[in-house]
Motif scaffolding. Structure first.
Motif, PDB file in Angstrom:
ATOM      1  N   TYR A  90       0.723  -1.174  -0.115  1.00 23.92           N
ATOM      2  CA  TYR A  90       0.042  -0.094  -0.029  1.00 23.92           C
ATOM      3  C   TYR A  90       0.855   1.233  -0.151  1.00 23.92           C
ATOM      4  N   VAL A  91       2.123   1.045   0.433  1.00 24.05           N
ATOM      5  CA  VAL A  91       3.022   2.255   0.336  1.00 24.05           C
ATOM      6  C   VAL A  91       3.607   2.393  -1.066  1.00 24.05           C
ATOM      7  N   LYS A  92       4.119   1.219  -1.656  1.00 27.57           N
ATOM      8  CA  LYS A  92       4.798   1.245  -2.906  1.00 27.57           C
ATOM      9  C   LYS A  92       3.782   1.476  -3.985  1.00 27.57           C
ATOM     10  N   ILE A  93       2.502   1.372  -3.710  1.00 28.89           N
ATOM     11  CA  ILE A  93       1.894   1.508  -4.955  1.00 28.89           C
ATOM     12  C   ILE A  93       1.819   3.191  -5.438  1.00 28.89           C
ATOM     13  N   TRP A  94       1.830   3.909  -4.503  1.00 25.09           N
ATOM     14  CA  TRP A  94       1.945   5.385  -4.760  1.00 25.09           C
ATOM     15  C   TRP A  94       3.053   6.020  -5.742  1.00 25.09           C
ATOM     16  N   SER A  95       4.283   5.145  -5.751  1.00 25.74           N
ATOM     17  CA  SER A  95       5.217   5.692  -6.360  1.00 25.74           C
ATOM     18  C   SER A  95       5.618   4.622  -7.609  1.00 25.74           C
ATOM     19  N   THR A  96       4.950   3.448  -7.690  1.00 31.75           N
ATOM     20  CA  THR A  96       5.068   2.623  -8.817  1.00 31.75           C
ATOM     21  C   THR A  96       3.792   3.220  -9.928  1.00 31.75           C
ATOM     22  N   VAL A  97       2.645   3.254  -9.372  1.00 29.51           N
ATOM     23  CA  VAL A  97       1.585   3.843 -10.165  1.00 29.51           C
ATOM     24  C   VAL A  97       1.155   5.253  -9.914  1.00 29.51           C
ATOM     25  N   ASP A  98       0.995   6.022 -10.801  1.00 27.07           N
ATOM     26  CA  ASP A  98       0.746   7.424 -10.838  1.00 27.07           C
ATOM     27  C   ASP A  98      -0.688   7.518 -10.431  1.00 27.07           C
ATOM     28  N   LEU A  99      -1.026   6.790  -9.061  1.00 19.53           N
ATOM     29  CA  LEU A  99      -2.539   6.649  -8.567  1.00 19.53           C
ATOM     30  C   LEU A  99      -3.051   8.020  -7.966  1.00 19.53           C
ATOM     31  N   GLY A 100      -1.947   8.699  -7.315  1.00 23.80           N
ATOM     32  CA  GLY A 100      -2.474   9.976  -6.726  1.00 23.80           C
ATOM     33  C   GLY A 100      -3.170  11.016  -7.764  1.00 23.80           C
ATOM     34  N   THR A 101      -2.532  11.290  -9.088  1.00 23.63           N
ATOM     35  CA  THR A 101      -2.982  11.866  -9.979  1.00 23.63           C
ATOM     36  C   THR A 101      -4.188  11.390 -10.522  1.00 23.63           C
ATOM     37  N   GLY A 102      -4.369   9.921 -10.833  1.00 22.75           N
ATOM     38  CA  GLY A 102      -5.390   9.309 -11.271  1.00 22.75           C
ATOM     39  C   GLY A 102      -6.656   9.533 -10.347  1.00 22.75           C
ATOM     40  N   LEU A 103      -6.509   9.529  -9.205  1.00 25.16           N
ATOM     41  CA  LEU A 103      -7.562   9.676  -7.957  1.00 25.16           C
ATOM     42  C   LEU A 103      -8.132  11.082  -8.196  1.00 25.16           C
ATOM     43  N   PHE A 104      -7.101  11.854  -8.074  1.00 23.65           N
ATOM     44  CA  PHE A 104      -7.585  13.386  -8.262  1.00 23.65           C
ATOM     45  C   PHE A 104      -8.263  13.674  -9.424  1.00 23.65           C
ATOM     46  N   ASN A 105      -7.862  13.450 -10.653  1.00 25.32           N
ATOM     47  CA  ASN A 105      -8.590  13.562 -11.876  1.00 25.32           C
ATOM     48  C   ASN A 105     -10.020  12.866 -11.707  1.00 25.32           C
ATOM     49  N   SER A 106     -10.235  11.666 -11.377  1.00 32.74           N
ATOM     50  CA  SER A 106     -11.351  11.121 -11.337  1.00 32.74           C
ATOM     51  C   SER A 106     -12.344  11.751 -10.220  1.00 32.74           C
ATOM     52  N   VAL A 107     -11.721  12.133  -9.228  1.00 28.91           N
ATOM     53  CA  VAL A 107     -12.648  12.676  -8.075  1.00 28.91           C
ATOM     54  C   VAL A 107     -13.463  13.886  -8.703  1.00 28.91           C
ATOM     55  N   VAL A 108     -12.415  14.927  -9.335  1.00 28.08           N
ATOM     56  CA  VAL A 108     -12.744  15.990  -9.790  1.00 28.08           C
ATOM     57  C   VAL A 108     -13.719  16.068 -10.891  1.00 28.08           C
ATOM     58  N   VAL A 109     -13.372  15.420 -11.904  1.00 29.41           N
ATOM     59  CA  VAL A 109     -14.322  15.114 -12.996  1.00 29.41           C
ATOM     60  C   VAL A 109     -15.555  14.497 -12.600  1.00 29.41           C
ATOM     61  N   CYS A 110     -15.539  13.353 -12.112  1.00 29.73           N
ATOM     62  CA  CYS A 110     -16.839  12.682 -11.717  1.00 29.73           C
ATOM     63  C   CYS A 110     -17.738  13.404 -10.897  1.00 29.73           C
ATOM     64  N   GLY A 111     -16.907  14.117  -9.717  1.00 24.21           N
ATOM     65  CA  GLY A 111     -17.912  14.939  -8.916  1.00 24.21           C
ATOM     66  C   GLY A 111     -18.540  15.936  -9.384  1.00 24.21           C
ATOM     67  N   ALA A 112     -17.682  16.769 -10.587  1.00 24.29           N
ATOM     68  CA  ALA A 112     -18.365  17.768 -11.147  1.00 24.29           C
ATOM     69  C   ALA A 112     -19.383  17.482 -11.866  1.00 24.29           C
TER      70      ALA A 112
ATOM     71  N   GLY B 219       0.558  -8.138  -5.735  1.00 19.32           N
ATOM     72  CA  GLY B 219       0.105  -7.412  -4.564  1.00 19.32           C
ATOM     73  C   GLY B 219      -0.130  -5.882  -4.510  1.00 19.32           C
ATOM     74  N   GLN B 220       0.744  -5.361  -5.463  1.00 21.42           N
ATOM     75  CA  GLN B 220       0.167  -3.804  -5.667  1.00 21.42           C
ATOM     76  C   GLN B 220      -0.824  -3.769  -6.536  1.00 21.42           C
ATOM     77  N   MET B 221      -1.032  -4.438  -7.568  1.00 16.51           N
ATOM     78  CA  MET B 221      -2.020  -4.334  -8.232  1.00 16.51           C
ATOM     79  C   MET B 221      -3.529  -4.629  -7.538  1.00 16.51           C
ATOM     80  N   MET B 222      -3.475  -5.537  -6.475  1.00 16.10           N
ATOM     81  CA  MET B 222      -4.738  -5.669  -5.546  1.00 16.10           C
ATOM     82  C   MET B 222      -4.782  -4.510  -4.938  1.00 16.10           C
ATOM     83  N   ALA B 223      -3.585  -4.090  -4.247  1.00 13.80           N
ATOM     84  CA  ALA B 223      -3.764  -2.809  -3.256  1.00 13.80           C
ATOM     85  C   ALA B 223      -4.240  -1.779  -4.074  1.00 13.80           C
ATOM     86  N   ALA B 224      -3.837  -1.278  -5.350  1.00 13.32           N
ATOM     87  CA  ALA B 224      -4.304  -0.319  -6.105  1.00 13.32           C
ATOM     88  C   ALA B 224      -6.076  -0.458  -6.337  1.00 13.32           C
TER      89      ALA B 224
END
Length: 302
Positions: A75-97, A268-273
């Motif tokens: 759960y710690v490595k996934i934030w550096s392995t995958v650009d998950l933070g940017t993806g979650l931010f874009n999803s929340v902004v677009v889908c919330g709007a 493991g990181q795929m399932m965590a993401a």
């Protein structure tokens, strides 16, 4: 003389129990078995993903269900392995709007369609149903060409931005959300609005002070549908986004594609993401659960 016979059984617990026995579709032992089987079917994949997210990649590849040792660092490595933070931010902004704008437009449009008579009203209602039968796959190329033409004509970059996703998701979510609100508003009593008009309230005041407060279940259903439409989309997001505007679904897709072939994938990181991306939706359902029950059953009894 006519005698009046009264039942010796007092109302209360026996009557309630009798009603429960009548309305129960299955005997209690069989009902327990059916519920247990359904829970096993639903929870087994979820538990497997949860255990795999804290397991080693080798153990997952070998088919182990329970982890031999905990690997919470996935759960710690996934934030550096995958650009998950940017993806979650874009999803929340677009889908919330999309959810917010879609809910507001749906309730106002449905109010006009339900409470006012004008030429073309039935045509609009039929068109809302007809638009639901068009697969989104058929609309991918026309939407892409339309955005490309608009960008060339106006000199504004559209494809690759969050605005392109916002317009696309709003276009597909608005017809269904409007129809949900049409069905819901038909069940609201007109007497409340007529009493407000007698007191001198305008149509806008009636909409904002009476209709919208009474329509929260339908509004929540419309908003959640619009939110999930964008959150789960991969087809349009894979064409309309750039690396800076990728959604969480595309980030997971890219990460999964990079793990194909070669060494053991980072299971493991795929399932965590995957679990991290599912958390906002689960929280959304838990928060608005009581509104969803009323909104989904609105219009079911006429």
């Amino acid at each position: 003389m006519t005698e009046v016979l009264t039942s010796p059984i007092a109302p209360g617990r026996p009557s309630t129990r009798r009603n429960d026995d009548v309305t129960r579709l299955l005997p209690k032992p069989l009902l327990v078995i059916v519920i247990a089987v359904l829970l096993i079917v639903v929870l087994t994949p979820v538990l497997y993903i949860l255990f795999a997210s804290i397991n080693s990649d080798v153990s997952v590849a070998q088919g182990a269900f329970f982890p031999a040792e905990l690997h919470l660092d996935n759960y710690v490595k996934i934030w550096s392995t995958v650009d998950l933070g940017t993806g979650l931010f874009n999803s929340v902004v677009v889908c919330g709007a999309v959810a917010l704008v879609c809910a507001l437009l749906a309730v106002s449009s449905a109010y006009v369609l339900v409470r006012y008579s004008f030429r073309g009203r039935l045509t609009v209602l039929r068109a809302l149903l007809g638009l639901q039968s068009i697969p989104g796959t058929l609309m991918l190329l026309p939407v892409f060409v339309l955005f490309s033409t608009a960008a060339t004509t106006l000199g504004i970059q559209i494809i690759g931005t969050r605005g392109a996703l916002f317009i696309t998701y709003l276009t597909f979510a608005l017809p269904f959300s409007t129809w949900v609100m049409v069905t819901y508003l038909r069940g609201l009593p007109r007497e409340l609005e007529e009493a407000a008009r007698i007191d001198g309230a305008s149509s806008w005041r009636i909409l904002t002070r009476i209709v919208i407060p009474l329509s929260w279940p339908g509004i929540v259903v419309s908003a959640i549908f619009a939110f999930l439409l964008g959150w789960n989309d991969v087809l349009f997001a894979s064409v309309m986004t750039s690396p800076e505007s990728r959604t969480a679904a595309i980030a997971l897709q890219v990460f999964g594609a990079t793990q194909e072939g070669g060494a053991i994938p980072l299971y493991g990181q795929m399932m965590a993401a995957s679990l991290i991306c599912a958390v906002p939706v689960v929280v959304l359902y838990l928060v608005f659960q009581r509104y969803l029950v009323g909104g989904l059953t609105a219009g079911g009894v006429k």
